[in-house]
Design a protein around this motif. Structure first.
Motif, PDB file in Angstrom:
ATOM      1  N   GLY A  45       0.809  -1.219   0.000  1.00 27.82           N
ATOM      2  CA  GLY A  45       0.000   0.000   0.000  1.00 27.82           C
ATOM      3  C   GLY A  45       0.840   1.266   0.000  1.00 27.82           C
ATOM      4  O   GLY A  45       0.344   2.358   0.274  1.00 27.82           O
ATOM      5  N   ILE A  46       2.134   1.127  -0.283  1.00 32.83           N
ATOM      6  CA  ILE A  46       2.992   2.304  -0.328  1.00 32.83           C
ATOM      7  C   ILE A  46       3.353   2.579  -1.778  1.00 32.83           C
ATOM      8  O   ILE A  46       4.107   1.828  -2.390  1.00 32.83           O
ATOM      9  N   GLU A  96       2.661   6.224  -3.341  1.00 33.36           N
ATOM     10  CA  GLU A  96       3.052   7.623  -3.335  1.00 33.36           C
ATOM     11  C   GLU A  96       3.725   7.911  -2.004  1.00 33.36           C
ATOM     12  O   GLU A  96       3.284   7.412  -0.969  1.00 33.36           O
ATOM     13  N   LEU A  97       4.800   8.670  -2.043  1.00 32.87           N
ATOM     14  CA  LEU A  97       5.498   8.947  -0.791  1.00 32.87           C
ATOM     15  C   LEU A  97       4.733   9.981   0.032  1.00 32.87           C
ATOM     16  O   LEU A  97       4.090  10.870  -0.515  1.00 32.87           O
ATOM     17  N   TYR A  98       4.826   9.832   1.341  1.00 37.17           N
ATOM     18  CA  TYR A  98       4.310  10.867   2.230  1.00 37.17           C
ATOM     19  C   TYR A  98       5.153  12.124   1.990  1.00 37.17           C
ATOM     20  O   TYR A  98       6.345  12.014   1.630  1.00 37.17           O
ATOM     21  N   ARG A 157       1.527   7.927  18.918  1.00 39.52           N
ATOM     22  CA  ARG A 157       1.035   6.572  18.674  1.00 39.52           C
ATOM     23  C   ARG A 157      -0.480   6.526  18.520  1.00 39.52           C
ATOM     24  O   ARG A 157      -1.053   5.449  18.352  1.00 39.52           O
ATOM     25  N   ASN A 171       5.899  -0.039  16.464  1.00 38.40           N
ATOM     26  CA  ASN A 171       4.794   0.472  15.670  1.00 38.40           C
ATOM     27  C   ASN A 171       3.471  -0.154  16.111  1.00 38.40           C
ATOM     28  O   ASN A 171       3.008  -1.124  15.548  1.00 38.40           O
ATOM     29  N   GLN A 206       8.718  12.200   3.232  1.00 38.78           N
ATOM     30  CA  GLN A 206       9.532  11.223   2.499  1.00 38.78           C
ATOM     31  C   GLN A 206       9.930  11.795   1.144  1.00 38.78           C
ATOM     32  O   GLN A 206      11.069  11.655   0.699  1.00 38.78           O
ATOM     33  N   PRO A 210       7.232  13.770  12.871  1.00 40.28           N
ATOM     34  CA  PRO A 210       6.496  13.164  13.988  1.00 40.28           C
ATOM     35  C   PRO A 210       6.488  11.635  13.938  1.00 40.28           C
ATOM     36  O   PRO A 210       6.634  11.042  12.867  1.00 40.28           O
ATOM     37  N   THR A 211       6.312  11.026  15.119  1.00 38.60           N
ATOM     38  CA  THR A 211       6.176   9.579  15.236  1.00 38.60           C
ATOM     39  C   THR A 211       5.119   9.058  14.265  1.00 38.60           C
ATOM     40  O   THR A 211       4.101   9.707  14.068  1.00 38.60           O
ATOM     41  N   ALA A 212       5.392   7.886  13.697  1.00 35.83           N
ATOM     42  CA  ALA A 212       4.430   7.189  12.843  1.00 35.83           C
ATOM     43  C   ALA A 212       4.144   7.911  11.530  1.00 35.83           C
ATOM     44  O   ALA A 212       3.108   7.713  10.924  1.00 35.83           O
ATOM     45  N   SER A 213       5.072   8.767  11.100  1.00 30.40           N
ATOM     46  CA  SER A 213       4.859   9.459   9.833  1.00 30.40           C
ATOM     47  C   SER A 213       5.777   8.934   8.733  1.00 30.40           C
ATOM     48  O   SER A 213       6.031   9.625   7.753  1.00 30.40           O
ATOM     49  N   GLY A 214       6.270   7.723   8.918  1.00 28.84           N
ATOM     50  CA  GLY A 214       6.976   7.063   7.824  1.00 28.84           C
ATOM     51  C   GLY A 214       8.475   7.286   7.768  1.00 28.84           C
ATOM     52  O   GLY A 214       9.078   7.272   6.700  1.00 28.84           O
ATOM     53  N   LYS A 215       9.102   7.430   8.938  1.00 25.16           N
ATOM     54  CA  LYS A 215      10.559   7.611   8.942  1.00 25.16           C
ATOM     55  C   LYS A 215      11.286   6.351   8.473  1.00 25.16           C
ATOM     56  O   LYS A 215      12.300   6.429   7.802  1.00 25.16           O
ATOM     57  N   THR A 216      10.728   5.198   8.849  1.00 26.14           N
ATOM     58  CA  THR A 216      11.406   3.953   8.493  1.00 26.14           C
ATOM     59  C   THR A 216      11.616   3.844   6.986  1.00 26.14           C
ATOM     60  O   THR A 216      12.659   3.390   6.522  1.00 26.14           O
TER      61      THR A 216
HETATM   62  P1  ADP Z   1       7.906   6.193  12.122  1.00 26.81           P
HETATM   63  O1  ADP Z   1       9.157   5.416  11.901  1.00 26.81           O
HETATM   64  O2  ADP Z   1       7.975   7.584  11.589  1.00 26.81           O
HETATM   65  O3  ADP Z   1       7.397   6.142  13.527  1.00 26.81           O
HETATM   66  P2  ADP Z   1       6.784   4.200  10.490  1.00 26.81           P
HETATM   67  O4  ADP Z   1       7.907   4.180   9.555  1.00 26.81           O
HETATM   68  O5  ADP Z   1       6.671   3.096  11.464  1.00 26.81           O
HETATM   69  O6  ADP Z   1       6.754   5.564  11.242  1.00 26.81           O
HETATM   70  O7  ADP Z   1       5.478   4.288   9.591  1.00 26.81           O
HETATM   71  C1  ADP Z   1       4.206   4.157  10.121  1.00 26.81           C
HETATM   72  C2  ADP Z   1       3.321   3.380   9.155  1.00 26.81           C
HETATM   73  O8  ADP Z   1       3.114   4.099   7.927  1.00 26.81           O
HETATM   74  C3  ADP Z   1       3.880   2.046   8.748  1.00 26.81           C
HETATM   75  O9  ADP Z   1       2.874   1.085   8.928  1.00 26.81           O
HETATM   76  C4  ADP Z   1       4.208   2.207   7.273  1.00 26.81           C
HETATM   77  O10 ADP Z   1       4.029   1.013   6.557  1.00 26.81           O
HETATM   78  C5  ADP Z   1       3.240   3.257   6.800  1.00 26.81           C
HETATM   79  N1  ADP Z   1       3.755   4.047   5.671  1.00 26.81           N
HETATM   80  C6  ADP Z   1       4.984   4.640   5.620  1.00 26.81           C
HETATM   81  N2  ADP Z   1       5.119   5.319   4.458  1.00 26.81           N
HETATM   82  C7  ADP Z   1       3.965   5.177   3.764  1.00 26.81           C
HETATM   83  C8  ADP Z   1       3.498   5.666   2.490  1.00 26.81           C
HETATM   84  N3  ADP Z   1       4.257   6.439   1.731  1.00 26.81           N
HETATM   85  N4  ADP Z   1       2.257   5.314   2.111  1.00 26.81           N
HETATM   86  C9  ADP Z   1       1.490   4.527   2.894  1.00 26.81           C
HETATM   87  N5  ADP Z   1       1.862   4.041   4.097  1.00 26.81           N
HETATM   88  C10 ADP Z   1       3.084   4.352   4.541  1.00 26.81           C
END
Ligand code: ADP
Length: 712
Positions: A26-27, A29-31, A386, A351, A34, A53-59
């Motif tokens: 489901g990824i 388009e980049l946030y 979270r 997560n 990103q 912010p937390t949970a905004s796709g840093k990984t």
């Molecule tokens: P962080 O490291 O910033 O706390 P995460 O990397 O864990 O956040 O990302 C949180 C969730 O968002 C994960 O479940 C990840 O799969 C999802 N995600 C990250 N990037 C995208 C994207 N571009 N489109 C859709 N979902 C995404």
């Protein structure tokens, strides 16, 4: 750069198959943050600091950097802030193994990490482990092309920060071209971190899901948009009422509390709320998970956890085994566990989004102040982060609890409206600097004063201050010089337990008397002089180091993890921490002994190996074989197989019997010891070998891998 839309498919240099893989997740388009990182060149080898912010796709930002680096023929290192996160991240990155990217976790054990990690493309490790590998001169460190520092704002943490800071400085000194990607929560001065790391800054407050913040006072939940919500409560405590309110909306909650004990107690109480909201299928599945938790470890903590999980409630803290932790996290994501009561580390790395986040305790005990101190804004915001599962919840809701009208105002000012603090280097905190300088010199990383200064200049501390005051602490040197005879393991454990790097085990009531007695009993073994009993502080410190040393001695005498946990009032995670710290300090001690031409090198090495494997001296040879571990080594030994050489020649049925008929395990062990014909087809387990070891059968958890810190 805002508004640029970037697709995964636009990124060159990703390994074949990876773009499709992301699409399936489901990824596509980049946030926006990103996208900014890609614009800044994160997929082309450029250094980037992402303060998001937390949970905004840093990984994903980290993954893009590492995967493109590997695709270009490089090698990446991902530094995690907590041991607990290493295996979780490894599992995450292992999804890329199908595209030819090999992933490994550093166990921090130099002997076993040296060669095989050289074969891996992505390596996951804590900064302590990287520090120890660099110090030991692991060859593959020179081959790194990309390093990721997760939660880099933790350089501000007085315990863990200095090691992270020093590790990054060392890696960058070894390789000027190294791509550095640092992931940070939103902090007040992300620009300073970017400047330190010569990186482009991506600074964003964007979130994938709306977040509402508020404070509950009485029955009214005051939200930051000015609205109010009624939370009905009879005799219920605020937390229980909030959890129940979320449940009536079919949502789950995360409750943050300030200690492990409080997490356990809250989970027990909240189970009485959640159990009324489980259907019979959920009850069945929770019972199975509870059984798995009991199987994973037989400590009292696991039993308590299993009891709570059966009711749909769980606790989560660093004292849990990684298996139990994973079971709890999965059950929460599967919406079987309805509430997790956790200590703050969960907010940082794992997560586990949930509809509602409840920050129950906003103060915690702080040893420096000698009392309760408020949490940092940064920490509370990470907990807030979270809240809300993108695509599942309409929005996330983060709630603090006030006990008075004044507190309601205070919490709004302090946490809801406030900006996070700036990050400051903690390297100047004297014990950290002392130990790091000592270790840097001891490892030969900097031989001359000039080299030492050139290394220190690469730290964040140096960019934030213009005065460095190197002081040398010679605790270890003094101790070793003082020894007339070959030091004992206890003596050496005590020596390293006295250094500022080993955090203290507190003396409980009664401990002072017990350890004082022990101190006199074993007086001849200690290196350096014992402080006078009348010098209260010094003596207490010395005794608490003795308590740590005793824990290490018990571990190295093959006492069960459970028994140790109980005897010292610590969790398995704490034992692991002590063991690993002792390992690298003894390593440093061994080098120092070499530098100083002292003859104690072999004694120190033996003590280090014993603590590394958790065994008595006679098992050192066997326990070093991969997959053997301390328990199996003992059983093999009792079955008459006393060395690797024995194991290569031994009767296969005896080997099979000694590992309790676990055929696959026996074959792996034989393979690892270099036996030419490890195949066990048709071999029957020797009953005597099986029986002679049956007495401690309950101790075999199935993995048999009791060597701590082994994440493979
Ligand atoms: P962080 O490291 O910033 O706390 P995460 O990397 O864990 O956040 O990302 C949180 C969730 O968002 C994960 O479940 C990840 O799969 C999802 N995600 C990250 N990037 C995208 C994207 N571009 N489109 C859709 N979902 C995404």
């Amino acid at each position: 750069m805002v508004g640029v839309s970037v697709e995964i498919a636009d990124i060159p240099d990703l390994p074949d198959g990876v773009p499709e893989h992301f699409r399936e997740q489901g990824i596509e388009e980049l946030y926006p943050p990103q996208g900014e990182a890609v614009e800044a060149g994160v997929a082309e080898g450029e250094s980037v600091v992402a303060s998001v912010p937390t949970a905004s796709g840093k990984t994903l930002i980290a993954e893009l950097a590492m995967l493109t680096s590997v695709a270009r023929g490089g090698k990446a290192l991902y530094i995690v802030p907590l041991r607990a996160l290493a295996s979780e991240k490894k599992a995450e990155f292992e999804e890329f193994e199908q595209y030819g990217v090999d992933v490994g976790v550093s166990t921090g054990n130099y002997d076993s990490d040296g060669d095989w990690l050289a074969q891996k493309d992505i390596i996951v490790a804590t900064s302590e482990k990287v520090d120890s590998l660099v110090r030991n001169g692991a060859q593959w460190v020179d081959d790194l092309t990309c390093v990721v520092a997760d939660e880099v704002h933790l350089v501000d943490d007085s315990n863990r920060g200095p090691t992270l800071e020093v590790t990054l400085a060392k890696l960058r000194k070894l390789n000027d071209q190294l791509q550095t990607v640092a992931l940070s929560a939103t902090v007040g001065n992300a620009d300073a971190i970017a400047e330190w790391l010569d990186a482009t800054l991506v600074d964003s407050t964007w979130r994938p899901i709306d977040l509402r913040k508020g404070v509950l006072y009485g029955q009214a939940l005051h939200l930051d948009d000015g609205s109010k919500k009624q939370i009905s409560r009879g005799n219920e405590k605020a937390t229980a009422a909030l959890v129940e309110d979320t449940l009536t909306d079919e949502g789950s909650s995360l409750v943050f509390v300030n200690s492990r004990r409080n997490a356990e107690a809250a989970a027990r109480r909240l189970g009485d709320v959640t159990r009324d909201y489980l259907d019979s299928e959920e009850q069945d599945r929770l019972r199975e998970i509870a059984a798995d938790i009991r199987d994973a470890s037989d400590t009292q903590t696991s039993d308590d956890l299993a009891d709570a999980v059966e009711k749909g409630s769980a606790f989560h803290h660093a004292g849990l085994s990684s298996d139990s932790r994973a079971l709890v996290e999965d059950a929460f994501r599967d919406r079987l566990v309805k509430v997790i009561s956790a200590t703050p580390p969960l907010a940082a790395g794992v997560n586990t989004p949930s509809r509602r986040v409840i920050v129950r305790d906003w103060r915690r005990y702080d040893g420096d102040v000698g009392g309760m101190a408020p949490l940092d804004v940064l920490e509370v915001h990470q907990m807030f982060g979270r809240a809300g599962r993108p695509g599942l919840d309409p929005y996330g809701e983060a709630v603090l609890i006030a006990n008075s009208h004044d507190e309601l105002d205070e919490l709004f000012d302090r946490y809801v409206w406030a900006d996070p603090e700036p990050v400051r280097s903690k390297l100047a905190a004297e014990p950290a600097l002392r130990t790091h300088i000592l270790a840097t010199v001891a490892s030969g990383f900097a031989d001359t004063e000039d080299e030492l200064v050139s290394f220190l200049e690469r730290t964040l501390y140096a960019t934030q201050t213009d005065y460095v005051d190197p002081m040398s602490a010679a605790e270890i040197i003094d101790g070793l010089r003082d020894a007339d005879d070959r030091p004992t393991a206890l003596g050496l454990f005590h020596l390293v337990a006295r250094t500022p790097d080993m955090y203290e085990l507190y003396l409980r009531s009664g401990d002072r008397a017990d350890y004082t007695e022990l101190a006199y009993e074993r007086e001849t073994e200690f290196l350096g002089s014992m402080p006078s009993e009348f010098d209260d502080n010094a003596f207490e410190d010395w005794l608490s180091a003795l308590k740590t040393a005793r824990l290490l001695e018990d571990w190295a005498s093959e006492l069960d993890e459970d028994a140790i946990a109980e005897r010292y009032g610590v969790g398995p995670g704490d034992i692991r921490g002590k063991v690993e710290t002792a390992e690298w300090l003894l390593n440093a001690a061994e080098r120092l002994a070499g530098e100083l031409d002292l003859e104690w090198g072999p004694a120190i090495r033996e003590a280090r190996k014993r603590v590394e494997y958790g065994v008595e001296e006679e098992l050192l040879d066997l326990a070093g074989v991969r997959n053997v571990g301390r328990k199996r080594a003992r059983r093999l030994y009792e079955a008459g197989i006393e060395s690797r050489a024995d194991l290569r020649e031994a009767d296969k049925s005896v080997v099979l019997g000694a590992v309790r008929g676990r055929r696959k395990t026996a074959e792996t062990i034989l393979e690892n010891v270099g036996r030419k014909d490890p195949d066990l087809t048709g071999v029957e387990a020797d009953e005597t070998a099986e029986a002679s070891t049956a007495a401690d059968a309950s101790a075999d958890d199935g993995s048999g891998q009791q060597s701590l810190g082994d994440f493979e």
